[in-house]
Write an enzyme that holds these catalytic residues in place. Structure first.
Site, PDB file in Angstrom:
ATOM      1  N   SER A  90      -6.419  -1.338  -3.480  1.00  0.00           N
ATOM      2  CA  SER A  90      -7.051  -2.166  -4.501  1.00  0.00           C
ATOM      3  C   SER A  90      -6.801  -3.659  -4.228  1.00  0.00           C
ATOM      4  O   SER A  90      -7.148  -4.154  -3.160  1.00  0.00           O
ATOM      5  CB  SER A  90      -6.571  -1.753  -5.889  1.00  0.00           C
ATOM      6  OG  SER A  90      -7.341  -2.367  -6.890  1.00  0.00           O
ATOM      7  N   ASP A 141     -16.926   3.177  -5.690  1.00  0.00           N
ATOM      8  CA  ASP A 141     -15.602   2.759  -6.152  1.00  0.00           C
ATOM      9  C   ASP A 141     -15.636   2.493  -7.652  1.00  0.00           C
ATOM     10  O   ASP A 141     -16.411   1.651  -8.132  1.00  0.00           O
ATOM     11  CB  ASP A 141     -15.176   1.503  -5.393  1.00  0.00           C
ATOM     12  CG  ASP A 141     -13.821   1.006  -5.839  1.00  0.00           C
ATOM     13  OD1 ASP A 141     -12.821   1.476  -5.288  1.00  0.00           O
ATOM     14  OD2 ASP A 141     -13.775   0.155  -6.750  1.00  0.00           O
ATOM     15  N   HIS A 173     -10.770   5.512  -6.902  1.00  0.00           N
ATOM     16  CA  HIS A 173     -10.261   4.175  -6.573  1.00  0.00           C
ATOM     17  C   HIS A 173      -8.825   4.346  -6.105  1.00  0.00           C
ATOM     18  O   HIS A 173      -7.961   4.763  -6.882  1.00  0.00           O
ATOM     19  CB  HIS A 173     -10.323   3.252  -7.793  1.00  0.00           C
ATOM     20  CG  HIS A 173      -9.895   1.842  -7.512  1.00  0.00           C
ATOM     21  ND1 HIS A 173     -10.632   0.987  -6.717  1.00  0.00           N
ATOM     22  CD2 HIS A 173      -8.805   1.141  -7.900  1.00  0.00           C
ATOM     23  CE1 HIS A 173     -10.018  -0.182  -6.650  1.00  0.00           C
ATOM     24  NE2 HIS A 173      -8.897  -0.110  -7.351  1.00  0.00           N
TER      25      HIS A 173
END
Length: 407
Positions: free
Chosen positions: A178, A275, A343
């Site tokens: 991330s 995502d 994610h």
């Protein structure tokens, strides 16, 4: 004390001596925190002024001289109120962080669950600056004080780890998830330059390929957010120099799609084509869906209507279009772009490598990354479009508060 008790006591003493910073709890590896004590002397502190930290689990056997560094993720703060709030949490202060972290997925020490990296030195860099380890500034109005020192934190942690053996690494992999995945794009070439020329250095970004797109209301939501972030935290001088020198708007180099072609270190991009963080905050942010028409779709892709699916397929096509030059260049690294609504997939054991992990062309994420890193075979895997993949683990979390952007 009988002989059996003596042997047990000896074993416990050996474990305490050999691994003082890790414990095993219900088959989970918990690794203790290391504070960088001299970091403050270099101005390398978290948002609230606390010292930066990392977690290190030592390698062994054939992996004793190999190193894997994993940037922790956790969104960003792009204005003073959100950064002040963040400084009071584990996202902005080591004072509020858990002192033990579970190492799983790519950080696991289990040979079956992490076949290529299990015996490496594995490090998790804790995230407490709110700018992907890239800012360098300070806010002080006489009442409130914030330190934007992500770049210095990166440098302070690296100095500490170099002294502990990274300086003589045979193999090294810089990775992250991330906001930490974005950090790998920002620091990859610098990481390469810090290590000996004969070290095999590569980088991996998991869920860090944030796109420079317009949302469903045609507003550049993510670009505006990042521009405010860059200005507030003084990031621009720390962006890739070759990229910033090539763009009329240097701030755009914070986006991986603009910086990627200037990165010379071998790179692997692990990302979902759908995502969920970008879906919920970049493509359909709350500001673009005031009446909540997308709420059910955001929580479950099976609830999306035909129009919404078309928009999501357009997002996927846009991602593949900007990745196409990277895909076509045979010498430019590896890819694993699946069609799961997820994610971050490298630190979760279920998605990294397990009994039933996501696959593309019958290859798991762990196998794809290992094949690429060790040059066993070319690895650029792109999944078919949703809903074709029945191996997906669709990990859609509840949307966070509008005032927060914390994956």
């Amino acid at each position: 004390m009988n002989m059996k008790s003596i042997k047990l006591l000896s074993l416990l003493i050996f474990i305490a001596w050999a691994a003082p910073s890790c414990v095993f709890l219900e088959d989970r590896l918990l690794v203790g925190m290391t504070l960088v004590r001299d970091a403050a002397a270099h101005g390398a502190v978290c948002l609230d002024g606390s010292p930066p930290a990392y977690h290190l689990h030592r390698g062994f056997g054939a992996g004793e001289h190999n190193w894997l560094l994993q940037f922790e993720g956790g969104g960003w703060c792009n204005d003073i109120p959100s950064c002040l709030d963040r400084a009071k949490t584990h996202r902005g202060s080591t004072r509020h962080m858990s002192k033990w972290e579970v190492f799983s997925g790519i950080l696991s020490n289990n040979a079956y669950l992490n076949p290529d990296f299990y015996n490496w030195n594995r490090v998790k860099l804790r995230y407490c600056d709110g700018a992907s380890f890239a800012g360098d500034g300070k806010f002080d109005n006489g009442t409130s004080l914030l330190y934007f020192r992500g770049q210095r934190i990166w440098e302070a942690i690296i100095r500490d780890i170099l002294r502990k053996g990274l300086a003589t690494a045979g193999n090294a992999l810089l990775s992250g998830c991330s906001a930490g995945g974005l950090a790998t794009f920002l620091h990859c070439d610098n990481f390469r330059n810090l290590l000996p020329l004969n070290t095999n250095v590569k980088c991996l970004s998991d869920a860090g390929f944030f796109l420079d797109i317009r949302d469903i209301s045609l507003n550049p939501t993510m670009r505006s957010f990042f521009e405010d972030l860059i200005s507030l935290q003084g990031i621009e001088p720390n962006l890739h120099k070759k990229c910033t020198q090539s763009f009329a708007f240097p701030k755009w180099c914070f986006f991986p799609q603009h910086a990627l072609k200037y990165i010379t270190t071998p790179f692997f991009i692990l990302n979902s084509a759908y995502d969920v963080f970008q879906f919920q905050h970049g493509l359909v942010p709350p500001s673009a869906d005031l009446h909540g028409h997308w709420n059910r779709c955001k929580l479950n892709p099976a609830e999306c209507n035909a129009t919404q699916i078309d928009i999501l397929q357009g997002f996927r096509r846009g991602m593949l279009a900007v990745l196409n030059p990277f895909y076509q260049d045979s010498g430019r690294g590896g890819m694993f772009i699946n069609s799961c609504f997820a994610h971050c997939q490298s630190e979760s054991q279920d998605t990294w490598f397990a009994d039933n992990p996501p696959r593309v062309h019958n290859k798991t994420i762990a196998e794809a990354v290992g094949d690429w890193y060790f040059n066993r075979r070319p690895t650029k895997e792109i999944d078919c479009e949703y809903p074709c993949d029945n191996t997906c683990h669709n990990l859609i979390p509840p949307p966070p508060k509008v005032s927060q952007i914390i994956p």
